[in-house]
Design an enzyme around this catalytic site. Structure first.
Site, PDB file in Angstrom:
ATOM      1  N   ILE A 137       1.033  -0.972  -0.026  1.00  0.00           N
ATOM      2  CA  ILE A 137       0.321  -0.058   0.246  1.00  0.00           C
ATOM      3  C   ILE A 137       0.685   0.638  -0.127  1.00  0.00           C
ATOM      4  O   ILE A 137       2.313   1.398   0.179  1.00  0.00           O
ATOM      5  CB  ILE A 137      -1.019   0.135   1.298  1.00  0.00           C
ATOM      6  CG1 ILE A 137      -0.033  -0.322   2.105  1.00  0.00           C
ATOM      7  CG2 ILE A 137      -2.006  -1.002   1.025  1.00  0.00           C
ATOM      8  CD1 ILE A 137      -1.020   0.319   3.860  1.00  0.00           C
ATOM      9  N   ASP A 138       0.529   2.291  -0.419  1.00  0.00           N
ATOM     10  CA  ASP A 138       1.218   3.456  -1.033  1.00  0.00           C
ATOM     11  C   ASP A 138       1.066   4.284   0.813  1.00  0.00           C
ATOM     12  O   ASP A 138       0.658   3.753   1.435  1.00  0.00           O
ATOM     13  CB  ASP A 138       0.709   4.262  -1.388  1.00  0.00           C
ATOM     14  CG  ASP A 138       0.008   4.065  -2.843  1.00  0.00           C
ATOM     15  OD1 ASP A 138       0.748   3.620  -3.969  1.00  0.00           O
ATOM     16  OD2 ASP A 138      -1.091   4.697  -3.316  1.00  0.00           O
TER      17      ASP A 138
END
Length: 301
Positions: A137-138
């Site tokens: 995930i970012d």
């Protein structure tokens, strides 16, 4: 393992180590740079430096070289918010602002470095800089992330990602009022040709991407939604919501507003459902919205 790539004009003049991350994003720029320095990468049959600028029709041959330990990864002292753990799998609640694995600008302060500090056994399928990492995930996205402790489980979980049987659900606050109660966004995603930091809808050469969403609450200028990924492309939710005119609040890269929040996109991975390949059962985990995110929602009421 060996692989061969041919450069096209779209990525001409990029550094060799950077270009390789576009061909195979399973490894970081640092990993490729080290391979090049060790002579494991040839361009047109010749050894070059990591800073070599690739040219159209260059033939790049890569001999992947795995390492047997994590000793060259510097431990990062960080307490992990562990949601679930057993002998094979670890699920953590990643805080906003933490990069998942070493890469450009972040070599010692990532989740992978924190896993090393916490002395976790980790799979090595994706190389030394991504030990344990099966999905990402970012940096500015918070929430649930699954870590694999051995290669067998890693490969089994990767199959679930590929066949879409692993479910990931997010809470997001977006700009504007979404009129429909739910929807499905379909649009192939590829690298933005005008900005290499961004992804974009590209239905000719992009990879299939599908996002489902459901409206949870509407405000005068914003909408709180739930998103469910059917695929898992880089920046998928951010790109898809921008494509329908509702970028994530705080997402400067994709044009989101920053009036009520300017510290990255308001996106939280709140639910993760997968089949445990060893325990032979489905596991579903949830994570509450972080306090800073909840406070913004409260202030909009």
């Amino acid at each position: 393992m060996k692989n061969k790539f041919v450069v096209d004009e779209k990525i001409e003049t990029l550094r060799l180590d950077k270009a390789l991350t576009l061909f195979d994003s399973n490894y970081s720029r640092v990993y490729y740079s080290n391979l090049i320095k060790e002579g494991e990468v040839l361009v047109n049959g010749i050894k070059v430096s990591p800073s070599y600028k690739v040219k159209n029709n260059d033939v790049i041959e890569v001999s992947y070289k795995e390492k047997d330990s994590n000793l060259d990864l510097k431990p990062y002292e960080l307490a992990l918010d562990i949601v679930y753990e057993d002998d094979d799998i670890l699920v953590i609640n990643k805080p906003r602002g933490l990069v998942v694995h070493p890469g450009d600008g972040h070599h010692e302060d990532t989740l992978v470095n924190a896993l090393i500090y916490n002395q976790k056994e980790l799979s090595k399928v994706n190389g030394i800089n991504r030990v344990g990492i099966v999905h990402r995930i970012d940096k500015d996205t918070s929430g649930l992330l699954l870590i694999c402790k051995n290669d067998f489980v890693h490969n089994e979980i990767a199959k679930q990602l590929k066949d879409h049987s692993m479910h990931r659900e997010y809470i997001a606050l977006v700009d504007g009022c979404i009129n429909c109660n739910d929807g499905k966004i379909v649009g192939k995603i590829g690298r933005d040709p005008s900005n290499r930091l961004k992804m974009a809808i590209n239905n000719q050469t992009g990879k299939e991407a599908i996002t489902h969403f459901k409206v949870l609450k509407r405000f005068s200028k914003y909408t709180l939604i739930e998103c469910k990924l059917e695929t898992g492309r880089t920046h998928q939710i951010r790109v898809h919501l921008t494509s329908i005119g509702h970028p994530l609040v705080g997402d400067k890269l994709y044009g989101g507003s920053t009036y009520i929040y300017d510290n990255g996109q308001l996106l939280h991975a709140y639910k993760l459902t997968f089949y445990h390949p060893i325990l032979k059962k489905e596991i579903s985990l949830t994570s509450e919205i972080p306090p800073y995110f909840q406070e913004i929602i409260n202030n909009l009421n």
